[in-house]
Write a protein that holds these residues in place. Structure first.
Motif, mmCIF file in Angstrom:
data_model
loop_
_atom_site.group_PDB
_atom_site.id
_atom_site.type_symbol
_atom_site.label_atom_id
_atom_site.label_comp_id
_atom_site.label_asym_id
_atom_site.label_seq_id
_atom_site.Cartn_x
_atom_site.Cartn_y
_atom_site.Cartn_z
ATOM 1 N N SER A 218 31.106 35.717 29.374
ATOM 2 C CA SER A 218 30.962 36.438 30.493
ATOM 3 C C SER A 218 29.248 36.372 30.770
ATOM 4 N N GLN B 253 29.624 33.517 32.887
ATOM 5 C CA GLN B 253 30.915 33.659 33.834
ATOM 6 C C GLN B 253 31.578 32.195 33.862
ATOM 7 N N GLU C 142 29.574 30.977 37.531
ATOM 8 C CA GLU C 142 29.223 32.157 38.555
ATOM 9 C C GLU C 142 29.243 31.767 40.016
ATOM 10 N N PHE D 261 33.708 32.978 38.981
ATOM 11 C CA PHE D 261 33.846 34.430 38.509
ATOM 12 C C PHE D 261 32.494 35.168 38.798
ATOM 13 N N SER D 262 32.696 36.644 38.943
ATOM 14 C CA SER D 262 31.756 37.359 38.784
ATOM 15 C C SER D 262 32.060 38.454 37.966
ATOM 16 N N LEU E 90 33.196 38.425 34.789
ATOM 17 C CA LEU E 90 34.232 37.976 34.043
ATOM 18 C C LEU E 90 34.818 38.921 32.866
ATOM 19 N N TYR F 282 38.514 39.564 36.994
ATOM 20 C CA TYR F 282 36.985 39.676 36.901
ATOM 21 C C TYR F 282 36.740 40.247 38.006
#
Length: 405
Positions: free
Chosen positions: A93, A96, A114, A121-122, A124, A139
């Motif tokens: 994470s 991301q 990201e 993702f943001s 995650l 996420y």
């Protein structure tokens, strides 16, 4: 000579199998039926007993380095899982990303990244297996869900259909999945006093309610500020085969529901409540306040911080008894693993679990490595995250041997 050797091996195998059966059957379990609900009452295993399953003395695979190529520098690992072909997927994470490694720990590919585009993702959070050897990842503040194929190709994304009375801020959060593609969803129990659990389908639609449960227990610390009650009730939850399990920790009782919300099974295990003492609270506080501290803090600032925090915890609200257990997991063979709650000041060299068979009968205690946050338990491995004294993260695979299977 060969005959004697074979006889000796047969005798050893017979003894081992008998020992394994004794490990699993000497413990008392009683099953009754009440209005269609199966109730399994189990005795607590003896303190010094251990199930005959063996975990290797060291990890077979360890992914992570102090320095080196970027894929091996893990930061903010939030989850990990193993695909059917042995590849290990790590939810990193901090970047991301989903980082993929082979069964020896060599980096193969990186998925995601990201952003707000498809497959990005943001915040995650976690990954879970999905039908067809696919993966879902959730996420972001809305708990968006993305589906990836085993080759890493982005398939689709979806979010949970909102309930009419649900504020966006308190949206349901995915918790776990079943093999047939259903999702256990729940409000974050750390944010609300009362939370709701539901079953959602593969499109995010509500199938059924699993009821309401106590969330974070709070007490007013001042006229305008509430504080969490020390050692208050937790709300472990998981899936168990096709069932959905929820167990508030004020008692040793686990309720298992079908996908239509019907209570199908109650599993209980003998438990003697432990009273919280001042010594327990002090040990807990010292663990919380232990280093490291921010690098730019002076010795005076550290000393002031410790004085203030110790005083705050000295008057903090506290429950009468410790939680009955700590967390829940299921393995690839549908055994239910229940983590024992570790009493502050009475730490063990490892993490102790009570293991139940797929029908809810207690088998015995199993101990995993201290400091290993377990993410997945396979047929012959345990996958989790460990951190060294420098804070370097490692994703590790530990061998698991189950004699007598």
């Amino acid at each position: 000579m060969k005959i004697h050797t074979a006889a000796a091996l047969f005798a050893a195998c017979t003894a081992a199998c008998q020992e394994e059966r004794q490990d699993s059957t000497a413990l008392r379990s009683e099953t009754t039926d009440s209005a269609g609900i199966e109730i399994i009452e189990n005795a607590r295993p003896p303190d010094d007993s251990r199930l005959g399953w063996r975990i290797g003395p060291e990890p077979a695979v360890s992914i992570g380095r102090v320095e080196g190529d970027d894929p091996y520098l893990l930061h903010g690992v939030s989850d990990a899982m193993m695909l059917g072909d042995g590849r290990i997927v790590v939810a990193n994470s901090g970047t991301q990303e989903l980082r993929v490694f082979n069964e020896s720990g060599t980096h193969l590919a990186t998925w995601g990244g990201e952003g707000e585009g498809p497959g990005e993702f943001s915040w995650l959070g976690a990954i879970e297996p999905w039908p067809g050897d696919s993966i879902i990842a959730w996420y972001g503040p809305r708990r968006d869900i993305s589906v990836f194929g085993a080759d890493g190709n982005y398939g689709r994304g979806f979010t949970f259909e909102a309930n009419d009375d649900e504020a966006t801020l308190w949206a349901l959060v995915p918790q776990a999945t079943t093999r047939n593609g259903l999702i256990l969803a729940m409000h974050d129990p750390h944010l609300l006093i009362t939370v709701t659990a539901e079953v959602r389908d593969s499109e995010g639609r509500r199938l059924s309610s699993l009821g309401s449960y106590p969330g974070q227990e709070m007490a007013m610390a001042t006229a305008t500020m509430a504080d969490a009650i020390l050692f208050s009730v937790r709300l472990p939850r998981t899936t168990w085969g096709d069932l959905f399990v929820i167990g508030p920790t004020d008692r040793y009782e686990l309720k298992a529901f079908t996908d239509d919300g019907t209570l199908a099974r109650i599993v209980r295990r003998g438990h003697e409540p432990r009273t919280v003492t001042r010594a327990h609270i002090d040990a807990h506080v010292e663990e919380i306040l232990s280093p490291p501290y921010p690098d730019d803090w002076t010795e005076s600032e550290i000393a002031s911080y410790l004085v203030e925090e110790r005083q705050r915890y000295r008057v903090a609200p506290v429950v009468e008894h410790f939680p009955a257990f700590a967390s829940l997991m299921t393995d690839a063979l549908d055994h239910l693993w229940v983590e024992e709650y570790e009493i502050p000041g009475e730490e063990r060299p490892g993490v102790l679990w009570t293991v139940f068979d797929p029908e809810g009968r207690v088998l015995g205690f199993v101990e995993t490595a201290e400091g290993l946050e377990v993410y997945e338990i396979g047929e012959d491995y345990i996958l989790g995250r460990a951190t060294d004294e420098l804070g370097v993260e490692f994703v590790q695979v530990w061998p698991l041997d189950r004699p007598g299977r």
